[in-house]
Scaffold this motif. Structure first.
Motif, mmCIF file in Angstrom:
data_model
loop_
_atom_site.group_PDB
_atom_site.id
_atom_site.type_symbol
_atom_site.label_atom_id
_atom_site.label_comp_id
_atom_site.label_asym_id
_atom_site.label_seq_id
_atom_site.Cartn_x
_atom_site.Cartn_y
_atom_site.Cartn_z
ATOM 1 N N LEU A 78 0.839 -1.205 0.000
ATOM 2 C CA LEU A 78 0.000 0.000 0.000
ATOM 3 C C LEU A 78 0.875 1.257 0.000
ATOM 4 N N VAL A 79 0.749 2.023 -1.061
ATOM 5 C CA VAL A 79 1.587 3.208 -1.226
ATOM 6 C C VAL A 79 1.409 4.167 -0.041
ATOM 7 N N GLY A 80 0.160 4.473 0.295
ATOM 8 C CA GLY A 80 -0.127 5.436 1.365
ATOM 9 C C GLY A 80 0.482 4.989 2.689
ATOM 10 N N GLU A 81 0.272 3.708 3.032
ATOM 11 C CA GLU A 81 0.812 3.186 4.289
ATOM 12 C C GLU A 81 2.341 3.248 4.289
ATOM 13 N N SER A 82 2.938 3.007 3.112
ATOM 14 C CA SER A 82 4.407 2.993 3.038
ATOM 15 C C SER A 82 4.998 4.362 3.337
ATOM 16 N N MET A 83 4.212 5.422 3.094
ATOM 17 C CA MET A 83 4.697 6.768 3.379
ATOM 18 C C MET A 83 4.616 7.063 4.875
ATOM 19 N N GLU A 84 3.632 6.438 5.544
ATOM 20 C CA GLU A 84 3.493 6.662 6.990
ATOM 21 C C GLU A 84 4.395 5.738 7.790
ATOM 22 N N LYS A 85 4.602 4.506 7.256
ATOM 23 C CA LYS A 85 5.387 3.504 7.996
ATOM 24 C C LYS A 85 6.448 2.885 7.091
ATOM 25 N N PRO A 86 7.401 3.704 6.611
ATOM 26 C CA PRO A 86 8.387 3.165 5.667
ATOM 27 C C PRO A 86 9.194 1.996 6.230
ATOM 28 N N LEU A 87 9.503 2.041 7.528
ATOM 29 C CA LEU A 87 10.363 0.989 8.079
ATOM 30 C C LEU A 87 9.654 -0.363 8.100
ATOM 31 N N LYS A 88 8.314 -0.331 8.248
ATOM 32 C CA LYS A 88 7.529 -1.563 8.169
ATOM 33 C C LYS A 88 7.726 -2.204 6.778
ATOM 34 N N TYR A 89 7.824 -1.346 5.748
ATOM 35 C CA TYR A 89 7.995 -1.834 4.377
ATOM 36 C C TYR A 89 9.417 -2.344 4.149
ATOM 37 N N TYR A 90 10.395 -1.644 4.726
ATOM 38 C CA TYR A 90 11.778 -2.131 4.597
ATOM 39 C C TYR A 90 11.932 -3.468 5.316
ATOM 40 N N GLU A 91 11.316 -3.583 6.480
ATOM 41 C CA GLU A 91 11.423 -4.808 7.284
ATOM 42 C C GLU A 91 10.844 -6.008 6.529
ATOM 43 N N PRO A 137 11.724 6.153 -7.846
ATOM 44 C CA PRO A 137 10.474 6.002 -7.088
ATOM 45 C C PRO A 137 10.120 7.259 -6.318
ATOM 46 N N SER A 138 8.801 7.526 -6.216
ATOM 47 C CA SER A 138 8.403 8.715 -5.455
ATOM 48 C C SER A 138 7.673 8.324 -4.180
ATOM 49 N N ASN A 139 7.679 7.037 -3.852
ATOM 50 C CA ASN A 139 7.128 6.637 -2.549
ATOM 51 C C ASN A 139 7.949 5.487 -1.987
ATOM 52 N N ALA A 140 7.780 5.240 -0.679
ATOM 53 C CA ALA A 140 8.616 4.254 0.009
ATOM 54 C C ALA A 140 8.350 2.844 -0.509
ATOM 55 N N TYR A 141 7.086 2.562 -0.872
ATOM 56 C CA TYR A 141 6.764 1.232 -1.409
ATOM 57 C C TYR A 141 7.604 0.943 -2.660
#
Ligand code: UFG
Length: 331
Positions: A78-91, A137-141
């Motif tokens: 989820l692009v939106g969530e990745s902007m709020e919780k980038p580390l969750k996405y990296y993990e 890329p323009s978002n964390a996802y």
């Protein structure tokens, strides 16, 4: 041939599992059910309720089942969530892929096809998007997916793990029988949200902005049917078998539809008025994203079956009518 599908309980993974089984592959699934549903996994697959970050257990699954190839879907998306919780996405996305590659190397499994995304290109004012364009890329996802691609490159050089990265545009629709389809909780994707209106779950659909630089002012996207998407994965797996060389491909239909055009098509399919409310733009939405998939067509021999957006929405409608409340993880 024995194939491990990670994330096989998710929307895209569950379709891969079913179609692989239909084509005669032995399928093993790893999924931690964090966003997927056990009910979505074809009962003929061997299922492990497992996290890809559990190195020793993943090695054990690879060895016990004599896995030949991996198709890797397990990731947050989820692009939106990745902007709020980038580390969750990296993990999950980056570290999870690191562990999976480590396990593959230790178990001597050297082929992987995996889901990347159009989000690796960022906001490009170019249409269609080809693989030659620079990844920004323009978002964390999108950044985590690009990091996964780069990790694969170095794992190839060091350990000889060959990969094909598939950069998806907007995946849509459902398996033709309506048995499985797109079911997220919470739902953020356009087609399932539109269909919630005729299902009686919401009164109207919010269109996020009608002041974009497009003919009707709403965002244009490239919608690719899930069955066509999966057929490209199977062709990619076969190509890895044959050529043993790494590569990456865009997967899209090459056609763009605006949000209002999608709503109009859904009205025709469902015979429902589907009222619209024009709302604020959603942060980070590019105006137009259309793929060039010529490289996949030429090099993988990929041919799409679904060329009409009404048929794509029609397949989703069939699924949603059969599964009004989605799936569950009860059994
Ligand atoms: N939209 C609305 N109303 C809604 C939901 C969506 O107007 O209620 C619009 C969005 O603003 C966008 C379009 O419909 O213009 C499509 O939105 P989706 O959320 O369905 O899909 P995205 O294009 O935002 O995202 C998709 C994938 C991502 C991937 C991205 C790549 O879901 O995983 O494409 O660009 F990163």
């Amino acid at each position: 041939m024995n194939v491990l599908v990670t994330g096989g309980a998710g929307y895209i993974g569950s379709h891969a599992v079913k179609i692989l089984i239909e084509q005669g592959y032995n399928v093993v699934v790893i999924d931690n059910l964090s966003t997927g549903y056990k009910d979505a996994i074809d009962s003929r697959a061997k299922f492990y309720n497992l996290d890809i970050r559990d190195l020793d257990k993943v090695i054990d699954v690879l060895k016990t089942n004599k896995i030949d190839s991996v198709i890797h879907f397990a990731a947050f998306s989820l692009v939106g969530e990745s902007m709020e919780k980038p580390l969750k996405y990296y993990e999950n996305n980056v570290y999870g892929t690191k562990v999976l590659l480590d396990a593959m190397n230790q178990a001597n499994v050297k082929k992987i096809v995996f889901s990347s995304t159009a989000a690796v290109y960022g906001d490009k004012d170019i249409s269609p998007i080809t693989e030659e364009l620079e990844e920004t890329p323009s978002n964390a996802y999108g950044e985590t997916k690009l990091a996964m691609e780069k990790m694969m490159k170095w794992a190839d050089i060091a350990y000889g793990i060959k990969y094909i990265a598939l950069r998806y545009f907007n995946v849509a629709g459902a398996y033709f029988t309506g048995e499985i389809g797109e079911s997220h909780n919470p739902e953020t994707h356009l087609i399932p949200i539109i269909l919630q209106v005729p299902l009686g779950k919401r009164k109207s659909i919010s269109v996020y902005g009608n002041d974009y630089d497009t003919p009707d002012g709403t965002c244009i996207r490239d919608y690719i049917h899930i069955e066509d998407l999966i057929s490209a994965h199977i062709l990619a797996m076969k190509k890895l078998e044959k050529d043993n060389s790494s590569n990456f491909y865009n997967l899209g239909s090459g056609m763009g539809f605006s949000v209002l055009e999608m709503i109009e098509a859904a009205r025709v399919v469902t015979k429902h008025k589907i009222p619209v409310i024009i709302s604020e733009r959603r942060l980070g939405d590019p105006a137009r994203l259309i793929a060039s998939s010529l490289k996949a067509e030429k090099e993988l021999g990929w041919v799409k079956k679904y060329t009409e957006v009404k048929d794509i929405i029609g397949s989703a409608w069939k699924f949603h009518q059969l599964h009004k409340d989605g799936f569950n993880n009860e059994n």
